[in-house]
Design a protein around this motif. Structure first.
Motif, PDB file in Angstrom:
ATOM      1  N   LYS A  91      -4.174  -3.838   2.499  1.00  0.00           N
ATOM      2  CA  LYS A  91      -5.356  -3.006   2.228  1.00  0.00           C
ATOM      3  C   LYS A  91      -5.378  -1.774   3.127  1.00  0.00           C
ATOM      4  O   LYS A  91      -5.656  -0.668   2.681  1.00  0.00           O
ATOM      5  CB  LYS A  91      -6.631  -3.814   2.469  1.00  0.00           C
ATOM      6  N   LEU A  92      -5.103  -1.993   4.415  1.00  0.00           N
ATOM      7  CA  LEU A  92      -5.190  -0.888   5.376  1.00  0.00           C
ATOM      8  C   LEU A  92      -4.115   0.173   5.158  1.00  0.00           C
ATOM      9  O   LEU A  92      -4.362   1.360   5.318  1.00  0.00           O
ATOM     10  CB  LEU A  92      -5.067  -1.432   6.811  1.00  0.00           C
ATOM     11  N   LEU A  93      -2.913  -0.274   4.817  1.00  0.00           N
ATOM     12  CA  LEU A  93      -1.791   0.661   4.774  1.00  0.00           C
ATOM     13  C   LEU A  93      -1.612   1.336   3.406  1.00  0.00           C
ATOM     14  O   LEU A  93      -1.188   2.488   3.346  1.00  0.00           O
ATOM     15  CB  LEU A  93      -0.493  -0.052   5.173  1.00  0.00           C
ATOM     16  N   GLY A  94      -1.894   0.600   2.359  1.00  0.00           N
ATOM     17  CA  GLY A  94      -1.726   1.194   1.033  1.00  0.00           C
ATOM     18  C   GLY A  94      -0.275   1.182   0.566  1.00  0.00           C
ATOM     19  O   GLY A  94       0.646   0.993   1.355  1.00  0.00           O
ATOM     20  N   LYS A  95      -0.141   1.379  -0.743  1.00  0.00           N
ATOM     21  CA  LYS A  95       1.138   1.176  -1.420  1.00  0.00           C
ATOM     22  C   LYS A  95       2.277   2.055  -0.849  1.00  0.00           C
ATOM     23  O   LYS A  95       3.356   1.545  -0.558  1.00  0.00           O
ATOM     24  CB  LYS A  95       0.958   1.487  -2.902  1.00  0.00           C
ATOM     25  N   ASP A  96       2.023   3.334  -0.684  1.00  0.00           N
ATOM     26  CA  ASP A  96       3.095   4.242  -0.255  1.00  0.00           C
ATOM     27  C   ASP A  96       3.619   3.919   1.139  1.00  0.00           C
ATOM     28  O   ASP A  96       4.814   3.912   1.395  1.00  0.00           O
ATOM     29  CB  ASP A  96       2.615   5.702  -0.278  1.00  0.00           C
ATOM     30  N   GLN A  97       2.670   3.660   2.041  1.00  0.00           N
ATOM     31  CA  GLN A  97       3.091   3.357   3.408  1.00  0.00           C
ATOM     32  C   GLN A  97       3.823   2.008   3.472  1.00  0.00           C
ATOM     33  O   GLN A  97       4.773   1.843   4.244  1.00  0.00           O
ATOM     34  CB  GLN A  97       1.886   3.357   4.346  1.00  0.00           C
ATOM     35  N   LEU A  98       3.386   1.056   2.639  1.00  0.00           N
ATOM     36  CA  LEU A  98       4.074  -0.237   2.598  1.00  0.00           C
ATOM     37  C   LEU A  98       5.513  -0.085   2.118  1.00  0.00           C
ATOM     38  O   LEU A  98       6.423  -0.742   2.622  1.00  0.00           O
ATOM     39  CB  LEU A  98       3.330  -1.224   1.695  1.00  0.00           C
ATOM     40  N   GLU A  99       5.704   0.783   1.161  1.00  0.00           N
ATOM     41  CA  GLU A  99       7.062   1.046   0.656  1.00  0.00           C
ATOM     42  C   GLU A  99       7.914   1.716   1.736  1.00  0.00           C
ATOM     43  O   GLU A  99       9.060   1.351   1.942  1.00  0.00           O
ATOM     44  CB  GLU A  99       7.014   1.953  -0.580  1.00  0.00           C
TER      45      GLU A  99
END
Ligand SMILES: [Fe+2]
Ligand SMILES: [Fe+2]
Length: 156
Positions: A126-134
């Protein structure tokens, strides 16, 4: 691959090794040695990518309340790395204490993995979001590959 999926992939490998180890006996010396060496290698790499890449990103993205999970997880890593794993590595696999160390390591890591997967990872997602997780996933995958390669180079 996203960061959480990558870490969960490592968890599956670690849990399988722990499970296998729990079914060995004092007669399975060679198997025990092999499993402990593989566990050591997997855990060293996994802990490093978590502590160097994933945890700091989580800590930075979260607030004070989220930081508690970070400190708890680091402390669990420290217990495994500084105490339980060294004990297991230096204990003769032909002896009963070996099974004791192996059981404690399994319990600690199963608890730690469960907390990461049930508490920290969903929060981090939730905190990081999709792009940062990738992006973190790609970074960790590269580091994991490099660490594994340098380990094989040293072992050869
Ligand atoms: Fe961890
Ligand atoms: Fe983990």
């Amino acid at each position: 691959m996203n960061a959480v999926e990558l870490l969960k992939q490592d968890h599956v490998v670690v849990k399988q090794l722990l499970e296998k180890l729990s079914h060995t006996t004092e007669r399975g010396i060679k198997t025990r040695r092999e499993l402990v060496n593989r566990l050591y290698a997997e855990l060293s790499v996994h802990t490093e990518i978590e502590e160097q890449i994933f945890y700091p990103a989580y800590l930075k993205a979260g607030g004070k309340k989220d930081a508690v999970l970070y400190h708890e997880a680091k402390e669990e890593h420290r217990t495994v790395d500084a105490l339980v794993l060294p004990d297991l590595l230096k204990t003769d696999p032909a002896t009963l204490p070996f099974a004791g160390h192996a059981k404690v390591l399994k319990e600690l890591l199963e608890h730690h993995i469960e907390e990461e997967e049930k508490d920290m990872f969903p929060k981090a997602s939730k905190l990081l979001g999709k792009d940062q997780l990738e992006a973190l996933g790609a970074q960790m995958e590269a580091r994991r590959k490099a660490l594994k390669e340098s380990m094989t180079a040293h072992a050869a």
